[in-house]
Design a protein around this motif. Structure first.
Motif, PDB file in Angstrom:
ATOM      1  N   LYS A   1     -41.767  23.846 -30.060  1.00 57.94           N
ATOM      2  CA  LYS A   1     -42.728  24.660 -29.124  1.00 57.94           C
ATOM      3  C   LYS A   1     -43.249  24.377 -27.994  1.00 57.94           C
ATOM      4  O   LYS A   1     -44.171  24.182 -27.369  1.00 57.94           O
TER       5      LYS A   1
ATOM      6  N   ARG B   1     -47.886  29.213 -26.552  1.00 52.97           N
ATOM      7  CA  ARG B   1     -46.486  27.933 -27.449  1.00 52.97           C
ATOM      8  C   ARG B   1     -45.456  29.271 -28.547  1.00 52.97           C
ATOM      9  O   ARG B   1     -46.270  30.080 -28.697  1.00 52.97           O
TER      10      ARG B   1
ATOM     11  N   GLU C   1     -39.534  25.972 -33.469  1.00 52.72           N
ATOM     12  CA  GLU C   1     -39.936  24.057 -32.782  1.00 52.72           C
ATOM     13  C   GLU C   1     -38.309  24.721 -31.718  1.00 52.72           C
ATOM     14  O   GLU C   1     -37.337  25.767 -32.489  1.00 52.72           O
TER      15      GLU C   1
ATOM     16  N   ASP D   1     -43.454  29.898 -31.296  1.00 46.38           N
ATOM     17  CA  ASP D   1     -44.089  30.432 -32.874  1.00 46.38           C
ATOM     18  C   ASP D   1     -42.924  29.244 -33.803  1.00 46.38           C
ATOM     19  O   ASP D   1     -43.288  28.335 -34.420  1.00 46.38           O
TER      20      ASP D   1
END
Length: 141
Positions: free
Chosen positions: A86, A80, A84, A82
């Motif tokens: 994510k 995912r 937002e 790192d």
């Protein structure tokens, strides 16, 4: 398609989801986010739903092609972002397909058809993630 997700209350970050088909699924957050680690995380549910969607396709395609398939397992490994949001950035689908006399080209074709044409979930995730797949065949006697 419809579902309802309800927060279980002020003592944590767990939720109960009810599907339109009448099934219940619990979800919970990580302890560092206020959860109690009592159920899968919501993003794990997205990943496992995608695995179910594509495994369903692979089995159906092989059965329609009259392959002697006896089992199908799909292991997903994802990364995912790192920051937002994510989102998933990489997902590998590894299939272990069990059957009698299965040919690699028919398994490869089923996986490719699922990923390119039929599996709505993996096609959606492919908008943000690099999707790869691998497979192995276990021959039964």
């Amino acid at each position: 398609m419809e579902c309802k997700v309800s927060w279980n209350g002020p003592s944590g970050m767990s939720f109960l989801a009810q599907t339109g088909s009448g099934h219940l699924v619990n979800m919970d957050g990580a302890p560092e986010g206020g959860g109690n680690n009592l159920a899968p995380r919501p993003m794990e549910m997205v990943l496992l739903g995608t695995g179910g969607c594509t495994a369903y396709d692979v089995v159906l395609i092989l059965k329609k092609g009259r392959a002697d398939i006896r089992g199908c397992e799909c292991v997903l490994k994802a990364e995912r972002a790192d920051t937002e949001p994510k989102v998933f950035t990489k997902i590998n689908f590894h299939f272990v397909v069990t059957g009698k006399g299965l040919k690699p080209e028919q398994v490869e074709r089923a996986i490719t058809l699922s990923h390119d044409k039929y599996c709505s979930a993996s096609i959606m995730l492919g908008k943000t993630a690099e999707i790869t797949h691998s497979f192995e065949i276990v021959d039964v006697v």
